[in-house]
Design a protein around this motif. Structure first.
Motif, PDB file in Angstrom:
ATOM      1  N   ASN A 192       0.828  -1.196   0.000  1.00 38.40           N
ATOM      2  CA  ASN A 192       0.000   0.000   0.000  1.00 38.40           C
ATOM      3  C   ASN A 192       0.874   1.261   0.000  1.00 38.40           C
ATOM      4  O   ASN A 192       0.377   2.376  -0.090  1.00 38.40           O
ATOM      5  N   LYS A 193       2.190   1.069   0.103  1.00 40.79           N
ATOM      6  CA  LYS A 193       3.125   2.176   0.319  1.00 40.79           C
ATOM      7  C   LYS A 193       3.011   3.232  -0.772  1.00 40.79           C
ATOM      8  O   LYS A 193       2.993   2.940  -1.966  1.00 40.79           O
ATOM      9  N   LYS A 194       2.976   4.480  -0.323  1.00 39.09           N
ATOM     10  CA  LYS A 194       2.838   5.592  -1.251  1.00 39.09           C
ATOM     11  C   LYS A 194       4.218   6.095  -1.718  1.00 39.09           C
ATOM     12  O   LYS A 194       5.226   5.860  -1.072  1.00 39.09           O
ATOM     13  N   HIS A 195       4.211   6.774  -2.854  1.00 41.21           N
ATOM     14  CA  HIS A 195       5.389   7.525  -3.291  1.00 41.21           C
ATOM     15  C   HIS A 195       5.255   8.920  -2.687  1.00 41.21           C
ATOM     16  O   HIS A 195       4.453   9.720  -3.159  1.00 41.21           O
ATOM     17  N   ASN A 196       6.031   9.166  -1.644  1.00 41.94           N
ATOM     18  CA  ASN A 196       5.809  10.363  -0.831  1.00 41.94           C
ATOM     19  C   ASN A 196       6.780  11.485  -1.206  1.00 41.94           C
ATOM     20  O   ASN A 196       7.943  11.473  -0.816  1.00 41.94           O
ATOM     21  N   PHE A 197       6.255  12.481  -1.937  1.00 38.72           N
ATOM     22  CA  PHE A 197       7.039  13.643  -2.360  1.00 38.72           C
ATOM     23  C   PHE A 197       6.808  14.845  -1.442  1.00 38.72           C
ATOM     24  O   PHE A 197       7.086  15.975  -1.815  1.00 38.72           O
ATOM     25  N   GLY A 198       6.281  14.606  -0.251  1.00 36.28           N
ATOM     26  CA  GLY A 198       5.954  15.681   0.686  1.00 36.28           C
ATOM     27  C   GLY A 198       7.182  16.491   1.075  1.00 36.28           C
ATOM     28  O   GLY A 198       8.298  15.973   1.153  1.00 36.28           O
ATOM     29  N   ALA A 199       6.955  17.782   1.351  1.00 35.02           N
ATOM     30  CA  ALA A 199       8.054  18.728   1.594  1.00 35.02           C
ATOM     31  C   ALA A 199       8.567  18.681   3.027  1.00 35.02           C
ATOM     32  O   ALA A 199       9.566  19.293   3.351  1.00 35.02           O
ATOM     33  N   GLY A 200       7.866  17.988   3.890  1.00 30.78           N
ATOM     34  CA  GLY A 200       8.340  17.844   5.268  1.00 30.78           C
ATOM     35  C   GLY A 200       7.260  18.198   6.257  1.00 30.78           C
ATOM     36  O   GLY A 200       6.631  19.229   6.071  1.00 30.78           O
ATOM     37  N   PRO A 201       7.020  17.364   7.296  1.00 34.58           N
ATOM     38  CA  PRO A 201       7.700  16.092   7.526  1.00 34.58           C
ATOM     39  C   PRO A 201       7.598  15.202   6.293  1.00 34.58           C
ATOM     40  O   PRO A 201       6.571  15.201   5.625  1.00 34.58           O
ATOM     41  N   CYS A 202       8.669  14.482   6.020  1.00 35.74           N
ATOM     42  CA  CYS A 202       8.779  13.809   4.728  1.00 35.74           C
ATOM     43  C   CYS A 202       9.117  12.332   4.892  1.00 35.74           C
ATOM     44  O   CYS A 202       9.193  11.815   6.004  1.00 35.74           O
ATOM     45  N   ILE A 203       9.317  11.700   3.746  1.00 37.32           N
ATOM     46  CA  ILE A 203       9.628  10.270   3.725  1.00 37.32           C
ATOM     47  C   ILE A 203      10.891   9.965   4.536  1.00 37.32           C
ATOM     48  O   ILE A 203      11.852  10.729   4.533  1.00 37.32           O
ATOM     49  N   LEU A 204      10.847   8.845   5.247  1.00 38.13           N
ATOM     50  CA  LEU A 204      12.020   8.323   5.947  1.00 38.13           C
ATOM     51  C   LEU A 204      12.228   6.888   5.477  1.00 38.13           C
ATOM     52  O   LEU A 204      11.281   6.245   5.008  1.00 38.13           O
ATOM     53  N   PRO A 205      13.446   6.366   5.580  1.00 42.09           N
ATOM     54  CA  PRO A 205      13.696   5.005   5.092  1.00 42.09           C
ATOM     55  C   PRO A 205      12.852   3.981   5.866  1.00 42.09           C
ATOM     56  O   PRO A 205      12.686   4.089   7.089  1.00 42.09           O
ATOM     57  N   GLU A 206      12.359   2.982   5.126  1.00 42.97           N
ATOM     58  CA  GLU A 206      11.485   1.988   5.744  1.00 42.97           C
ATOM     59  C   GLU A 206      12.203   1.250   6.886  1.00 42.97           C
ATOM     60  O   GLU A 206      11.592   0.952   7.915  1.00 42.97           O
ATOM     61  N   SER A 207      13.497   0.996   6.722  1.00 44.99           N
ATOM     62  CA  SER A 207      14.227   0.280   7.781  1.00 44.99           C
ATOM     63  C   SER A 207      14.310   1.126   9.057  1.00 44.99           C
ATOM     64  O   SER A 207      14.266   0.609  10.167  1.00 44.99           O
ATOM     65  N   VAL A 208      14.410   2.437   8.884  1.00 49.90           N
ATOM     66  CA  VAL A 208      14.444   3.339  10.042  1.00 49.90           C
ATOM     67  C   VAL A 208      13.095   3.330  10.749  1.00 49.90           C
ATOM     68  O   VAL A 208      13.015   3.266  11.986  1.00 49.90           O
ATOM     69  N   LEU A 209      12.012   3.350   9.966  1.00 46.10           N
ATOM     70  CA  LEU A 209      10.684   3.324  10.557  1.00 46.10           C
ATOM     71  C   LEU A 209      10.479   2.033  11.360  1.00 46.10           C
ATOM     72  O   LEU A 209       9.910   2.064  12.460  1.00 46.10           O
TER      73      LEU A 209
END
Lengths: 379, 379
Positions: B4-21
């Motif tokens: 379901n993962k989105k392609h997140n181009f948000g300006a911030g708060p923004c995408i973080l690496p999946e392993s970090v999450l």
């Protein structure tokens, strides 16, 4: 339930309910099946704006806050409020009144000196802050009276609040949401979130709109209650995860019967521990009984040389966070909302077991219990 | 990978690496098998003090920061730095120099007015901030020169930094850790964490010790770089979870080949998208080519009436966060470190597919590709 789970008596950041931790962890992976982590969503998204709104509504509902107050979620901790309050309200006035009840009250007083003259209208410094001064005369020209409802380090709590005819400002960092208070007695209440509200990184301010309206001078935007209120806590990027987790925690609190429900549990937890402190021959409490905090229980051992040994004994039994603050010494057991009474029972048992291991008589109530059992067995 | 993962181009708060999450979520449940959540540990515990130290060391290693600088983790966002900088360094001086390159530079200038006189030494306001002024004369008596290395809203980035003989202060909120910069050219660098560093709720300040030593006047503790440095970012309760997650993210960055490694990937991602913007007959870029940001790509459609339709088209294809800032309009695709090049490829494909659905010719490079394929097939 995690079997490795500790009994966490830490003073803050402190224990949070396990169900809240699970929900927060899930949201870090994928929030509401959005395909995004709660750490990745825009603070301007309708979804997060709903979180802010819902958290505000929960705060209002739980504390019975009238519409004439604003509820703000800020950054910087209570320490930032120590300077923001005089920056906003002391300017142009002659003095502000402060009640000196401990370490953090002192910090608030120090910060006020940058903006005007703080007048200490009462202090318990004479007795190592082991009580709350019960009478104090506040100059009528004071811009406000600042008090600290619960003194986290010293373990005292104020249960009655005076009406003074000037704005009443209260640091409730360590007892907010632990008991019902009449918000209408205050013009500004602030609290760092990392005790009964949520994780570290967020500060709540409950402020009367009338008080905001008294600000007329120029103030840097991030320190100006007018700006923060007008932008509904979204002037800049807020601490998204801390606000979200606070919302989860307040939903949990509502499910516990709200503040009245949790207050009864908190009273029981505090009574259980203070009773043991009073009865166990090894320990004594630091705060005067009438001013004993329900949130932070401070105590020492008559024989200080045993304190290290007891700390190790307790740590081996999964108890963490009971070491006293460095300036006070001894022990401090914090009994915040999320701490179950079972953890207090474990601590009490550990205190008794420690006395027993030293070959001391068991405390009176246990002896009575033992006598009773013996009677039943022989009858 | 979440399907379901989105392609997140948000300006911030923004995408973080999946392993970090995943690691952050695990730590919310039980951190390092301690039987405590990362949200429940004391900020004074040796375990968390190690996190602060390790995060500082990672920042120093990744950015090659000399020992003559301090690394601080604060609260309040870059917006708080806008006022803290003049509060600490403008006092007693006649003016401070500011380069006006956009919305956030303007905010910094506004806050300086509370403490002295900001002088705008260059501005790209004349062309809707679509470039970085390349020559500016800075008064030698200025307390400092303040610049913004990347303009998140306008999509411009500064690649060369002048030496001016006065303290250089730079807001690097949206390009810190995305490319190598020579820290020694600056006296103070600050950045809100919620782009390439970690979740919202933490602000990093890299400050030359010599600059701290110039502060001699009284300042509220939470705004005083001397106090924050002397207490190693632990003057009061810090944003524990945000710092911890930033540490995880910087470990991830190191594993990507550090900043030089990620910079190469960021250049490729930006080139891919700008190429499509330049070639697709529907779109045009906002920033002048020499000043195009690699982090925030701003673009519009020649036919503005199509923008809503395109936004829906892209949203249906799992693309989120590309709506332009309200004052700019159009689109903004943010290509922060954690955004994989695959997401950029998806966006590029969506832009082409949209043009094709409108019955427009495919862009030139695709036509060439198609011609090449046709030749191969018939040869």
């Amino acid at each position: 339930m995690n079997e490795n789970k500790k009994h966490n008596f830490g003073a803050g950041p402190c224990i949070l309910p396990e169900s809240v931790l699970c929900q927060a962890a899930n949201a870090v992976i994928d929030w509401n099946d959005m395909g995004l982590s709660i750490l990745e969503v825009s603070h301007r998204s309708p979804e997060f704006e709903s979180v802010v709104l819902k958290t505000q509504l929960l705060v209002r509902e739980l504390l019975h806050i009238p519409d004439s107050y604003a509820v703000l979620f800020l950054q910087g901790g209570a320490s930032t409020q120590f300077s923001m309050i005089p920056m906003n309200f002391l300017k142009g006035k002659s003095v502000a009144a402060y009640l000196d009840t401990g370490y953090f009250a002192q910090k608030a007083i120090q910060e006020a000196k940058h903006f005007g003259t703080p007048v200490i209208v009462g202090s318990s410094r004479d007795k190592q802050y082991n009580y709350i001064p019960d009478y104090y005369d506040v100059p009528s020209e004071a811009a406000y009276l600042h008090i600290t409802s619960n003194n986290t380090i010293e373990g005292t709590e104020q249960f009655e609040f005076p009406t003074q005819g000037i704005p009443m400002i209260c640091d409730m960092s360590s007892d907010i949401f632990s008991r019902m208070v009449d918000v209408r007695k205050f013009d500004l209440i602030y609290a760092g979130a990392q005790k009964n509200m949520g994780p570290a990184g967020m500060t709540m301010v409950i402020i009367k709109n009338e008080l905001i309206d008294t600000i007329t001078h120029e103030i840097p935007a991030m320190s100006d209650y007018r700006v923060l209120e007008a932008n509904n806590s979204l002037y800049n990027t807020p601490p998204v995860f801390a606000i979200y987790t606070a919302m989860l925690n307040l939903i949990w609190l509502k499910d516990q019967g709200g503040i009245l429900g949790i207050e009864q549990k908190n009273i029981k937890k505090a009574m259980l521990l203070y009773k043991e402190i009073d009865e166990n021959p090894l320990f004594y409490g630091l705060a005067q009984p009438a001013h004993r905090s329900r949130m932070n229980v401070t105590f020492k051992m008559y024989d200080e040389s045993l304190e290290k040994v007891f700390l190790t004994f307790a740590t081996e039994r999964n108890i963490v966070g009971i070491q006293g603050y460095r300036t006070v010494g001894g022990f401090r057991a914090s009994l915040y909302n999320a701490l179950p009474i079972e953890s207090v029972q474990v601590l009490v048992t550990v205190m008794r077991d420690f006395a027993a291991e030293l070959g001391l008589h068991a405390p009176l109530n246990d002896l009575q219990g033992a006598v009773g059992l013996a009677r039943q067995a022989t009858s």
